[in-house]
Enzyme design. Structure first.
Site, PDB file in Angstrom:
ATOM      1  N   CYS A   2      44.793 -19.555 -23.000  1.00 61.18           N
ATOM      2  CA  CYS A   2      45.538 -19.622 -21.609  1.00 61.18           C
ATOM      3  C   CYS A   2      47.018 -18.994 -21.810  1.00 61.18           C
ATOM      4  O   CYS A   2      47.622 -19.285 -22.962  1.00 61.18           O
ATOM      5  CB  CYS A   2      45.540 -20.911 -20.852  1.00 61.18           C
ATOM      6  SG  CYS A   2      43.961 -21.705 -20.857  1.00 61.18           S
ATOM      7  N   ARG A  27      45.572 -12.885 -25.128  1.00 63.64           N
ATOM      8  CA  ARG A  27      45.180 -14.422 -25.678  1.00 63.64           C
ATOM      9  C   ARG A  27      43.711 -14.585 -25.142  1.00 63.64           C
ATOM     10  O   ARG A  27      43.081 -15.409 -25.711  1.00 63.64           O
ATOM     11  CB  ARG A  27      46.126 -15.208 -25.175  1.00 63.64           C
ATOM     12  CG  ARG A  27      47.618 -14.915 -25.470  1.00 63.64           C
ATOM     13  CD  ARG A  27      48.592 -15.683 -24.624  1.00 63.64           C
ATOM     14  NE  ARG A  27      48.429 -17.198 -24.824  1.00 63.64           N
ATOM     15  CZ  ARG A  27      48.899 -17.859 -25.879  1.00 63.64           C
ATOM     16  NH1 ARG A  27      49.773 -17.200 -26.661  1.00 63.64           N
ATOM     17  NH2 ARG A  27      48.844 -19.138 -26.300  1.00 63.64           N
ATOM     18  N   TRP A  75      41.563 -19.746 -19.757  1.00 61.98           N
ATOM     19  CA  TRP A  75      40.319 -19.733 -20.550  1.00 61.98           C
ATOM     20  C   TRP A  75      39.767 -20.886 -20.487  1.00 61.98           C
ATOM     21  O   TRP A  75      40.116 -21.819 -20.860  1.00 61.98           O
ATOM     22  CB  TRP A  75      40.775 -19.265 -22.039  1.00 61.98           C
ATOM     23  CG  TRP A  75      39.627 -18.898 -23.081  1.00 61.98           C
ATOM     24  CD1 TRP A  75      39.251 -17.742 -23.103  1.00 61.98           C
ATOM     25  CD2 TRP A  75      38.819 -19.595 -23.754  1.00 61.98           C
ATOM     26  NE1 TRP A  75      38.181 -17.655 -24.153  1.00 61.98           N
ATOM     27  CE2 TRP A  75      37.875 -19.105 -24.492  1.00 61.98           C
ATOM     28  CE3 TRP A  75      39.003 -21.163 -24.040  1.00 61.98           C
ATOM     29  CZ2 TRP A  75      37.123 -19.492 -25.365  1.00 61.98           C
ATOM     30  CZ3 TRP A  75      38.130 -21.763 -25.111  1.00 61.98           C
ATOM     31  CH2 TRP A  75      37.077 -20.749 -25.766  1.00 61.98           C
ATOM     32  N   ASN A  99      48.366 -24.978 -20.453  1.00 62.28           N
ATOM     33  CA  ASN A  99      47.604 -24.435 -21.497  1.00 62.28           C
ATOM     34  C   ASN A  99      47.192 -25.553 -22.346  1.00 62.28           C
ATOM     35  O   ASN A  99      48.294 -26.365 -22.815  1.00 62.28           O
ATOM     36  CB  ASN A  99      48.409 -23.374 -22.204  1.00 62.28           C
ATOM     37  CG  ASN A  99      47.620 -22.993 -23.573  1.00 62.28           C
ATOM     38  OD1 ASN A  99      46.572 -23.076 -23.790  1.00 62.28           O
ATOM     39  ND2 ASN A  99      48.492 -22.334 -24.350  1.00 62.28           N
ATOM     40  N   GLY A 100      46.056 -26.029 -22.926  1.00 63.19           N
ATOM     41  CA  GLY A 100      45.664 -27.016 -23.704  1.00 63.19           C
ATOM     42  C   GLY A 100      44.395 -27.689 -23.091  1.00 63.19           C
ATOM     43  O   GLY A 100      43.754 -27.478 -22.359  1.00 63.19           O
ATOM     44  N   GLU A 482      34.474  -9.709 -43.557  1.00 58.92           N
ATOM     45  CA  GLU A 482      35.457  -9.070 -42.364  1.00 58.92           C
ATOM     46  C   GLU A 482      34.823  -8.167 -41.710  1.00 58.92           C
ATOM     47  O   GLU A 482      34.992  -7.840 -40.730  1.00 58.92           O
ATOM     48  CB  GLU A 482      36.878  -8.738 -43.066  1.00 58.92           C
ATOM     49  CG  GLU A 482      38.031  -8.265 -42.111  1.00 58.92           C
ATOM     50  CD  GLU A 482      38.179  -9.139 -40.905  1.00 58.92           C
ATOM     51  OE1 GLU A 482      37.737 -10.500 -40.935  1.00 58.92           O
ATOM     52  OE2 GLU A 482      38.951  -8.710 -40.044  1.00 58.92           O
ATOM     53  N   LYS A 486      34.329  -8.046 -37.647  1.00 58.01           N
ATOM     54  CA  LYS A 486      34.965  -7.002 -36.814  1.00 58.01           C
ATOM     55  C   LYS A 486      33.941  -6.313 -35.918  1.00 58.01           C
ATOM     56  O   LYS A 486      34.176  -6.288 -34.734  1.00 58.01           O
ATOM     57  CB  LYS A 486      35.606  -6.049 -37.460  1.00 58.01           C
ATOM     58  CG  LYS A 486      36.941  -5.303 -37.390  1.00 58.01           C
ATOM     59  CD  LYS A 486      38.166  -6.380 -37.583  1.00 58.01           C
ATOM     60  CE  LYS A 486      37.829  -7.892 -36.800  1.00 58.01           C
ATOM     61  NZ  LYS A 486      39.093  -8.894 -37.262  1.00 58.01           N
ATOM     62  N   GLU A 489      32.471  -8.954 -33.061  1.00 55.17           N
ATOM     63  CA  GLU A 489      32.969  -9.360 -32.155  1.00 55.17           C
ATOM     64  C   GLU A 489      33.695  -8.419 -30.945  1.00 55.17           C
ATOM     65  O   GLU A 489      33.699  -8.804 -30.039  1.00 55.17           O
ATOM     66  CB  GLU A 489      34.540  -9.860 -32.603  1.00 55.17           C
ATOM     67  CG  GLU A 489      35.407  -9.218 -33.250  1.00 55.17           C
ATOM     68  CD  GLU A 489      36.774  -9.949 -33.719  1.00 55.17           C
ATOM     69  OE1 GLU A 489      37.371  -9.604 -34.889  1.00 55.17           O
ATOM     70  OE2 GLU A 489      37.252 -11.024 -33.070  1.00 55.17           O
ATOM     71  N   HIS A 505      16.507 -13.414 -51.946  1.00 58.52           N
ATOM     72  CA  HIS A 505      16.015 -14.687 -51.902  1.00 58.52           C
ATOM     73  C   HIS A 505      16.081 -15.198 -50.349  1.00 58.52           C
ATOM     74  O   HIS A 505      15.792 -16.238 -50.483  1.00 58.52           O
ATOM     75  CB  HIS A 505      17.420 -15.469 -52.737  1.00 58.52           C
ATOM     76  CG  HIS A 505      17.656 -15.216 -53.757  1.00 58.52           C
ATOM     77  ND1 HIS A 505      16.633 -15.754 -54.910  1.00 58.52           N
ATOM     78  CD2 HIS A 505      18.398 -14.387 -54.714  1.00 58.52           C
ATOM     79  CE1 HIS A 505      17.062 -15.251 -56.030  1.00 58.52           C
ATOM     80  NE2 HIS A 505      18.207 -14.652 -55.990  1.00 58.52           N
ATOM     81  N   LYS A 604      42.587 -14.647 -28.083  1.00 64.78           N
ATOM     82  CA  LYS A 604      43.462 -14.184 -29.560  1.00 64.78           C
ATOM     83  C   LYS A 604      43.877 -15.506 -30.186  1.00 64.78           C
ATOM     84  O   LYS A 604      43.789 -15.394 -31.630  1.00 64.78           O
ATOM     85  CB  LYS A 604      44.531 -13.404 -28.869  1.00 64.78           C
ATOM     86  CG  LYS A 604      45.635 -12.926 -30.105  1.00 64.78           C
ATOM     87  CD  LYS A 604      44.998 -11.637 -30.884  1.00 64.78           C
ATOM     88  CE  LYS A 604      45.682 -11.191 -31.971  1.00 64.78           C
ATOM     89  NZ  LYS A 604      44.956 -10.421 -33.009  1.00 64.78           N
TER      90      LYS A 604
HETATM   91  C1  AGP Z   1      39.524 -12.253 -35.785  1.00 63.99           C
HETATM   92  O1  AGP Z   1      39.338 -10.769 -35.369  1.00 63.99           O
HETATM   93  C2  AGP Z   1      39.618 -13.135 -34.519  1.00 63.99           C
HETATM   94  N1  AGP Z   1      40.390 -12.669 -33.580  1.00 63.99           N
HETATM   95  C3  AGP Z   1      39.779 -14.411 -35.040  1.00 63.99           C
HETATM   96  O2  AGP Z   1      38.700 -14.665 -36.455  1.00 63.99           O
HETATM   97  C4  AGP Z   1      41.120 -14.791 -35.858  1.00 63.99           C
HETATM   98  O3  AGP Z   1      41.270 -14.489 -36.977  1.00 63.99           O
HETATM   99  C5  AGP Z   1      41.146 -16.343 -36.039  1.00 63.99           C
HETATM  100  O4  AGP Z   1      40.892 -16.994 -34.578  1.00 63.99           O
HETATM  101  C6  AGP Z   1      42.236 -16.793 -36.554  1.00 63.99           C
HETATM  102  O5  AGP Z   1      43.583 -16.871 -35.734  1.00 63.99           O
HETATM  103  P1  AGP Z   1      44.825 -17.020 -36.402  1.00 63.99           P
HETATM  104  O6  AGP Z   1      45.184 -16.076 -37.472  1.00 63.99           O
HETATM  105  O7  AGP Z   1      45.860 -16.707 -35.260  1.00 63.99           O
HETATM  106  O8  AGP Z   1      44.967 -18.346 -36.971  1.00 63.99           O
END
Ligand code: AGP
Length: 609
Positions: A2, A27, A75, A99-100, A482, A486, A489, A505, A604
């Site tokens: 949020c 976010r 969110w 937020n929380g 990674e 990428k 997501e 395996h 985010k």
């Molecule tokens: C990656 O593209 C993501 N957005 C996600 O995995 C992110 O790296 C993860 O949530 C950790 O976030 P941070 O680096 O802000 O702790």
């Protein structure tokens, strides 16, 4: 997650709130709303969906006009995304955004119901609004006292922006766990979940600490403790400028941020190199201190955790110290074997990821020393850790992390070089050579960025795939994790990364005709072995995309597509090879017409566990 914005001043509050919320869109959110004092009456407009939906609603219902208010992007956690559950929420005199997560909201709600109160939403947030109002009435209209009393009852994490119907020229704010800053301009003040939301108005801000209450007015912001004593706080100045948080001619933030990587590396490593050698002293790290650590743990989430895996390979290879990499949400609850003499490295772009923050606190309680590698200045993880290396990537807006990952691994290399030198595993000459190679990676990356056509072609081959595999060995395997994250997501195509030698395996049974397999093969000592694994999948019908050194040309028929990378030290190849993987993910998502910067269901900054 949020986003919160609040404003008091002379500008049109709705405009300030909406532009701030736009900057917080990255976010992640599923609904949005604002509350503005219009002629001293609180007017709320809120809507499920994007800010565009909220604006459309305002066109129909009228935009609230006034000079003070609060805004929110939600969110969903408690209650589905809907108009009804969107923030702001009200309770009598009180309207607020949150937020929380309020952990004990059920108990509080039962109490309020027993007092004859009724609820309009399914959220935990409305309970806080009602409770503040309950104490506000009980305390004969003292807002700060009502907030303090409520705080004593509420368990969980929160950042709150609160307005009271009786105080049309004030915004109140407080936080615990969830971040909140207080911005101060000329005859105006702001609150925001992060500084990017207010950068176009002011660079001056205070970091609000848990247990502090900010009272904003046109004249500025006053901050009080829980005993209503005024606190004098140090004013911070943001060193990010507004253009850094804008698209700068690129179609998406993600593409812009991919292109910012060479600069981000330079900004991050240059101040930490002296006479050709790593120097992390300003971060609290000296060679003597490094010798104290017998074991290293890297704890993080998502992309940041993947940066930790690259770090593990490099540290273990160069400095011969065991490194454990943990997902923060697992680490927290598995009674980790961590204690005195251990170093726990927490990596986080936002510095606010709830699981990573809690893992850090746990490590400290267990007696370990902590080092945070964080991008956002003044964030909770940055403030909690014993030692701190800031990455200087600038604001990362796209949900899919690119430049933050790049600088995280750059820092891991620098750290590994310094540690290896301190341990006498490498000598000064070798350390200088490696450091200079690291310093030259920005040029190599710029050259790769000139050559995007092949990644566009590969992406066009992936859009019809239901599923694909990323394979590699050693550092290539670490990197392929990674690449796979990428792609999934932002393109919503299922993918998995696999150690190439492990395929037979079990996973090789997934290979069917034309299934794409992205093989990363930059480690020359492992090349023959990886090529054998590639042949195994090719023989079963896979469409192979090979990422390798440009000089390497496999035998005809081994790969369907080949992306050649500059000739460079194998150890540093993840920094180069990640670029085509980022671009492949990006163009695949673009070809599919997806919302690249704000992929569905994702936030985010993940501030809940
Ligand atoms: C990656 O593209 C993501 N957005 C996600 O995995 C992110 O790296 C993860 O949530 C950790 O976030 P941070 O680096 O802000 O702790």
């Amino acid at each position: 997650m949020c986003g919160i914005v609040g404003y008091v001043g002379q500008r049109d509050a709705a405009d300030v709130l909406l532009s701030g919320l736009e900057r917080l869109e990255y976010r992640g959110y599923d609904s949005a709303g604002i509350a503005v004092f219009e002629n001293e009456i609180i007017k709320v407009v809120k809507s499920k969906g994007r800010l565009a939906d909220l604006k459309e609603k305002m066109q129909k219902e009228g935009k609230p006009s006034g000079h003070a208010g609060i805004g929110h992007t939600r969110w969903a956690t408690h209650g589905e995304p809907s108009d009804r559950n969107s923030h702001p929420h009200g309770g009598g005199n009180v309207t607020l955004v949150h937020n929380g997560i309020i952990e004990n909201y059920k108990k509080l709600k039962e109490f309020l119901l027993s007092q004859g109160r009724t609820f309009e939403s399914d959220t935990d947030t409305e309970v806080v609004a009602q409770l503040i109002d309950y104490y506000y009435i009980e305390n004969h209209g003292n807002p700060v006292e009502a907030i303090v009393k409520t705080l004593k009852e509420v368990e969980g994490s929160y950042a709150l922006g609160v307005i009271f119907a009786d105080f049309p020229d004030r915004v109140f704010a407080l936080r615990k766990e969830s971040p909140l800053i207080v911005g101060v301009g000329e005859n105006e003040s702001f609150i925001a979940s992060d500084v990017t939301a207010i950068l176009q108005y002011t660079k001056n801000y205070y970091l609000l600490e848990p247990g502090e209450i900010a009272v904003l007015s046109k004249q500025g912001a006053k901050i009080y403790d829980l005993h209503y004593q005024k606190i004098e706080k140090e004013m911070k100045t943001a060193d990010w400028d507004i253009s850094a948080a804008e698209k700068g001619g690129y179609e998406h933030y993600m593409l812009k941020e991919i292109h910012e990587q060479p600069e981000a590396i330079k900004k991050t490593i240059t101040p930490r190199i002296e006479n050709g050698l790593p120097n992390l002293e300003e971060c609290g790290i000296t060679p003597e201190k490094l010798l104290e650590f017998k074991k290293i743990h890297v704890v993080a989430c998502g992309t940041a955790m993947h940066a930790g895996i690259v770090g593990k390979y490099v540290i273990e290879k160069l400095a011969r110290i065991p490194v454990n990499v943990d997902i923060a949400s697992e680490f927290r609850y598995r009674e980790p074997l961590v204690g005195e003499g251990d170093l726990v490295i927490i990596i986080s772009q936002s510095g606010e990821t709830a699981d990573s923050l809690e893992a850090l606190k746990l490590s400290k309680r267990l007696g370990a020393k902590t080092l945070a590698i964080v991008n956002v200045k003044g964030s909770s993880i940055a403030r909690e850790s014993d030692m701190l290396i800031y990455t200087h990537a600038g604001p990362e807006i796209a949900v899919a992390s690119t430049k933050a990952y790049m600088v995280q691994i750059a820092v891991m290399y620098l750290f590994a070089f310094e540690l290896a030198l301190a341990n006498h595993c490498i000598d000064e000459t070798e350390c200088r050579r490696l450091t200079s190679l690291l310093q030259n990676t920005p040029d190599q990356i710029s050259a790769i960025l000139e050559n995007k056509e092949m990644t566009q072609l590969i992406a066009s081959e992936l859009i019809t795939a239901d599923s694909l595999l990323y394979i590699g060995r050693g550092l290539d395997y670490a990197l392929s994790m990674e690449g796979s994250l990428k792609l999934k997501e932002i393109s919503y195509i299922h993918s998995e990364s696999y150690a190439a030698g492990e395929l037979k395996h079990g996973t090789i049974s997934l290979i069917t005709k034309n299934m794409p397999v992205i093989a990363v093969a930059t480690q020359r000592n492992l090349l023959e072995k990886t090529i054998s694994n590639i042949k195994e999948v090719k023989a079963r019908g896979a469409k192979v995309i090979l990422i390798c050194h440009d000089a390497y040309h496999p035998e005809e028929g081994t790969a369907d597509f080949r992306f050649g990378l500059p000739e460079y030290e194998d150890l540093l190849m993840p920094m180069l090879a990640v670029v085509p993987l980022q671009l492949i993910a990006y163009y695949t998502a673009v070809h599919k017409g997806n919302d690249v910067d704000k992929p569905r269901n994702l936030a985010k900054s993940v501030t809940v566990e």
